[in-house]
Each structure stands twice: as C-alpha cells, then as structure tokens.
Design a protein around this motif. Structure first.
Motif, PDB file in Angstrom:
ATOM      1  N   ALA A   3       0.631  -1.363   0.310  1.00 23.26           N
ATOM      2  CA  ALA A   3      -0.235  -0.329  -0.557  1.00 23.26           C
ATOM      3  C   ALA A   3       0.468   1.547  -0.220  1.00 23.26           C
ATOM      4  N   PRO A   4       0.834   2.305  -1.056  1.00 24.45           N
ATOM      5  CA  PRO A   4       1.289   3.572  -0.692  1.00 24.45           C
ATOM      6  C   PRO A   4       1.610   3.927   0.797  1.00 24.45           C
ATOM      7  N   ILE A   5       2.133   4.839   0.879  1.00 24.72           N
ATOM      8  CA  ILE A   5       3.121   5.505   2.238  1.00 24.72           C
ATOM      9  C   ILE A   5       2.545   7.033   2.229  1.00 24.72           C
ATOM     10  N   ASP A   6       1.970   7.716   2.897  1.00 20.60           N
ATOM     11  CA  ASP A   6       1.249   9.169   3.030  1.00 20.60           C
ATOM     12  C   ASP A   6       2.345   9.500   3.614  1.00 20.60           C
ATOM     13  N   PHE A   7       2.923  10.408   3.108  1.00 22.46           N
ATOM     14  CA  PHE A   7       4.003  12.023   4.099  1.00 22.46           C
ATOM     15  C   PHE A   7       2.873  12.610   3.897  1.00 22.46           C
ATOM     16  N   PRO A   8       2.988  13.115   5.800  1.00 22.74           N
ATOM     17  CA  PRO A   8       2.976  14.759   5.383  1.00 22.74           C
ATOM     18  C   PRO A   8       3.690  15.240   5.758  1.00 22.74           C
ATOM     19  N   LEU A   9       3.614  16.588   5.372  1.00 22.91           N
ATOM     20  CA  LEU A   9       4.940  17.266   4.318  1.00 22.91           C
ATOM     21  C   LEU A   9       4.633  18.377   6.043  1.00 22.91           C
ATOM     22  N   GLU A  10       5.472  18.715   7.288  1.00 20.37           N
ATOM     23  CA  GLU A  10       4.580  20.068   7.517  1.00 20.37           C
ATOM     24  C   GLU A  10       6.037  20.712   7.416  1.00 20.37           C
ATOM     25  N   LEU A  22      12.973   9.590   6.703  1.00 19.88           N
ATOM     26  CA  LEU A  22      11.760   8.947   7.686  1.00 19.88           C
ATOM     27  C   LEU A  22      10.504   7.825   7.112  1.00 19.88           C
ATOM     28  N   ALA A  23      10.092   7.744   5.963  1.00 15.65           N
ATOM     29  CA  ALA A  23       9.354   6.533   5.690  1.00 15.65           C
ATOM     30  C   ALA A  23      10.027   5.281   6.014  1.00 15.65           C
ATOM     31  N   GLY A  24      10.937   4.935   6.607  1.00 18.14           N
ATOM     32  CA  GLY A  24      11.153   3.931   6.921  1.00 18.14           C
ATOM     33  C   GLY A  24      11.550   3.022   6.266  1.00 18.14           C
ATOM     34  N   LEU A  25      12.103   3.210   4.842  1.00 20.41           N
ATOM     35  CA  LEU A  25      12.713   2.960   3.479  1.00 20.41           C
ATOM     36  C   LEU A  25      13.893   2.319   3.939  1.00 20.41           C
ATOM     37  N   CYS A  26      15.101   2.958   4.593  1.00 20.73           N
ATOM     38  CA  CYS A  26      16.414   2.952   4.399  1.00 20.73           C
ATOM     39  C   CYS A  26      16.825   3.057   6.505  1.00 20.73           C
ATOM     40  N   ASP A  27      17.974   2.917   6.632  1.00 20.75           N
ATOM     41  CA  ASP A  27      18.107   3.446   8.131  1.00 20.75           C
ATOM     42  C   ASP A  27      18.834   4.292   8.878  1.00 20.75           C
TER      43      ASP A  27
END
Length: 74
Positions: A3-10, A22-27
């Motif tokens: 499922a797509p990840i929705d990343f809220p940009l502040e 930040l999206a958890g795709l790398c360390d």
C-alpha cells in the motif's frame, strides 16, 4: 504490491535521502544517498539521481514498488 505510504510534509520541502529514511525505507540518510545514487528511486515517474533533491507536497517517490505520496500536512 505494498500500500502507498502517505507522508505528511510539515514544511516547504524534504530532501529525498531524508524522505527515504523518514518513511522507513532505509536506516539512515547516508543509506538513502546510496540508494538514490544507484538509480533505484523515481520521483514523479522519472529516475532521480540527485541525493538531496527537494521533494514537495503533491509529489510521489517510488522505490522497489513502494510508493510514497507526499501530502501537505494539516
């Protein structure tokens, strides 16, 4: 397909390598830079090689079939 990840940009933007972290795709941001440099990351459907490319709201980032949708926070 995940499922797509929705990343809220502040704020105004986030650097591509940091978004991957930040999206958890790398360390780490450094790992994110290496992934971007490898040519595996797409921004709005186009390969992006600039590690610190500014990603803004309404853009999509894809890595290995995982889509991140960047959305304006609030």
């Amino acid at each position: 397909m995940p499922a797509p990840i929705d990343f809220p940009l502040e704020r105004d933007h986030v650097e591509l390598n940091q978004l991957l972290k930040l999206a958890g795709l790398c360390d780490s941001g450094g790992a994110g830079k290496a992934i971007v440099a490898s040519g595996a990351v797409f921004v709005d459907g186009v390969v992006e090689l600039r590690k610190t490319c500014k990603i803004r709201a309404d853009q999509t980032v894809e890595l290995d079939g995982q889509v991140i949708r960047v959305v304006a926070a609030g």
